[in-house]
Design an enzyme around this catalytic site. Structure first.
Site, short mmCIF file in Angstrom:
data_model
loop_
_atom_site.label_atom_id
_atom_site.label_comp_id
_atom_site.label_asym_id
_atom_site.label_seq_id
_atom_site.Cartn_x
_atom_site.Cartn_y
_atom_site.Cartn_z
N GLY A 1 -4.09 5.73 2.58
CA GLY A 1 -3.85 4.51 1.79
C GLY A 1 -3.60 3.31 2.68
CB SER B 1 -3.05 7.67 -0.52
OG SER B 1 -2.69 8.59 0.47
N GLY B 2 -4.89 10.50 -1.15
CA GLY B 2 -4.95 11.85 -1.69
C GLY B 2 -3.62 12.57 -1.79
CG HIS B 3 -0.31 11.94 1.14
ND1 HIS B 3 1.06 11.81 1.20
CD2 HIS B 3 -0.81 10.78 1.61
CE1 HIS B 3 1.36 10.62 1.70
NE2 HIS B 3 0.23 9.97 1.96
CB THR C 1 -17.05 11.90 11.67
OG1 THR C 1 -17.92 11.60 12.76
CG2 THR C 1 -17.54 13.14 10.94
CB CYS D 1 6.24 4.47 5.74
SG CYS D 1 5.08 5.37 4.75
N1 PLP Z 1 1.06 2.17 -0.60
C1 PLP Z 1 2.05 2.76 -1.28
C2 PLP Z 1 2.51 2.12 -2.55
C3 PLP Z 1 2.63 3.94 -0.84
O1 PLP Z 1 3.62 4.51 -1.54
C4 PLP Z 1 2.15 4.52 0.38
C5 PLP Z 1 2.77 5.73 0.92
O2 PLP Z 1 3.97 5.94 0.83
C6 PLP Z 1 1.11 3.88 1.04
C7 PLP Z 1 0.59 2.71 0.54
C8 PLP Z 1 0.55 4.44 2.30
O3 PLP Z 1 -0.30 5.54 2.01
P1 PLP Z 1 -0.66 6.57 3.16
O4 PLP Z 1 0.55 7.42 3.40
O5 PLP Z 1 -1.81 7.36 2.60
O6 PLP Z 1 -1.04 5.79 4.36
#
Ligand code: PLP
Length: 376
Positions: free
Chosen positions: A72, A201-203, A239, A326
């Site tokens: 993401g 974002s997949g996870h 890739t 994060c």
């Molecule tokens: N945007 C939002 C609102 C999110 O909650 C997150 C992840 O916590 C991200 C972006 C970032 O996604 P990724 O972990 O796939 O980089």
């Protein structure tokens, strides 16, 4: 040993067994490079392209409008940096409660003098003030990109994408939305939404880590920001994560197949926790009845008992978080902006794999370990 109780699903989710099954052949057997001219290459390409088609059909857009990225964060970078570089964007309007994948990117662009940055005002419940967006757009000069998240990852507060998109269109601005917390949780129909780009974002919905998407509306001449090969129509070099694309598609498929049952289940979990915590005297960030079903952001008073609440929960086998994973340890910019700095804020986030027993155990731990000395 009691299994742990995982209530940190906004940070990441456990992979669904069905998703892992779908991915395994692409990790084990179909190892070709999807750009290679060979049987192995064609097998891998088949995985990527059938996934793209499947995702597009679920989001009601065209396969060519889906660009695979590594996550993401990268999708947000591609949307924002790409728009400034190739779409002539000179002004960005965003909010101070975006994820750092957006905030730090727009700040970087502004510090480099590439764009002028404006922040939209927020309403007391932490949602975006759309009348202020309108005012900012009236005053904006030059080509403007609005970037606003569909759901906030800390409070779960939602944006009305239809209304935000209509305002942007009225003023000739582009709209990008970080939908990382909503894809796979809410139905998204891109044929009916006036958005230009969205990130996923997949996870975050029981898919794998390391795979993201950027939807780019057909006709928008977005150029990539990573130089290299001509993968993803030249918009995202490198890739493709073949098994990741398959996992993303299968996870989305699964999520949408059972969205009604999951939504009902999540609502029951969230409401039960909310009611029990309200009885203990807790308050909530945002409007807990209007926010995303996966997130409950709780305000505990700051005192000796609540100070180490996350540690105490973890010690008792329960995972929750203080905000965005994060940015763990740095304090939350979202809580700061919405005026919750003076509380101990805990985000509980749920998934289809949580049970009512998980919630009741959490309440018992809170009652016996955190609220045992003093009531709020
Ligand atoms: N945007 C939002 C609102 C999110 O909650 C997150 C992840 O916590 C991200 C972006 C970032 O996604 P990724 O972990 O796939 O980089």
């Amino acid at each position: 040993m009691n299994p742990r109780i995982y209530l940190d699903n906004a940070a990441t989710t456990r992979i669904a067994p069905e998703v892992l099954e779908a991915m395994l052949p692409y990790l084990r057997d179909y190892y070709g490079n999807p750009s290679a001219f060979s049987e192995e290459g064609r097998q891998a390409r088949y995985g990527v392209e059938t996934s793209r088609k499947s995702i597009a059909s679920k989001l009601n857009c065209k396969p060519g409008e889906i660009i695979f990225t590594s996550c993401g964060t990268e999708a947000n970078n591609l949307a924002l940096r790409g728009a400034v570089r190739s779409l002539g964007i000179r002004e960005i309007i965003t909010s101070r409660i975006e994820h750092h994948a957006v905030l730090n990117t727009v700040r970087d662009l502004a510090q480099n003098g590439e764009v002028k940055l404006n922040y939209v005002a927020l309403l007391p419940d932490g949602s975006v003030d759309l009348s202020d967006l309108q005012h900012l757009l009236v005053a904006s000069k030059g080509k403007t990109l609005v970037s606003l998240m569909h759901a906030n990852n800390e409070t779960g507060m939602l944006l009305d994408l239809k209304e935000a998109g209509a305002i942007c269109k009225k003023h000739g601005a582009l709209l990008h939305s970080d939908c990382v917390q909503t894809i796979g949780h809410l139905p998204i129909d891109l044929s009916a939404l006036p958005v230009d780009m969205i990130s996923g974002s997949g996870h975050k919905f029981h898919g794998p880590k390391g795979i993201g998407i950027l939807f780019v509306r057909e006709g928008l001449p977005l150029r990539g920001v990573i130089t290299g090969g001509s993968q993803e129509r030249g918009i995202r070099a490198g890739t493709e994560n073949v098994a990741g694309t398959v996992g993303f598609a299968r996870a989305l498929d699964l999520a949408l197949q059972q969205i009604e049952a999951d939504t009902e289940h999540l609502h029951m979990l969230k409401q039960t926790l909310k009611t029990r915590l309200a009885e203990l005297g807790c308050a909530f960030n945002g409007d807990a009845d209007q926010s995303l079903g996966t997130v409950l952001s709780v305000r505990f008073p700051k005192n000796n008992e609540t100070e180490n609440i996350l540690f105490e929960l973890d010690r008792n086998g329960i995972s929750a978080s203080g905000g965005s994973a994060c940015n763990a340890g740095k304090g939350s910019h979202v809580m700061e902006v919405i005026g919750a700095r003076d509380y101990v804020n805990v985000r509980f986030s749920f998934s289809r794999y949580n049970s009512i027993e998980d919630i009741l155990k959490l309440v018992t731990v809170l009652e016996t370990r955190v609220f045992c000395y003093s009531k709020v």
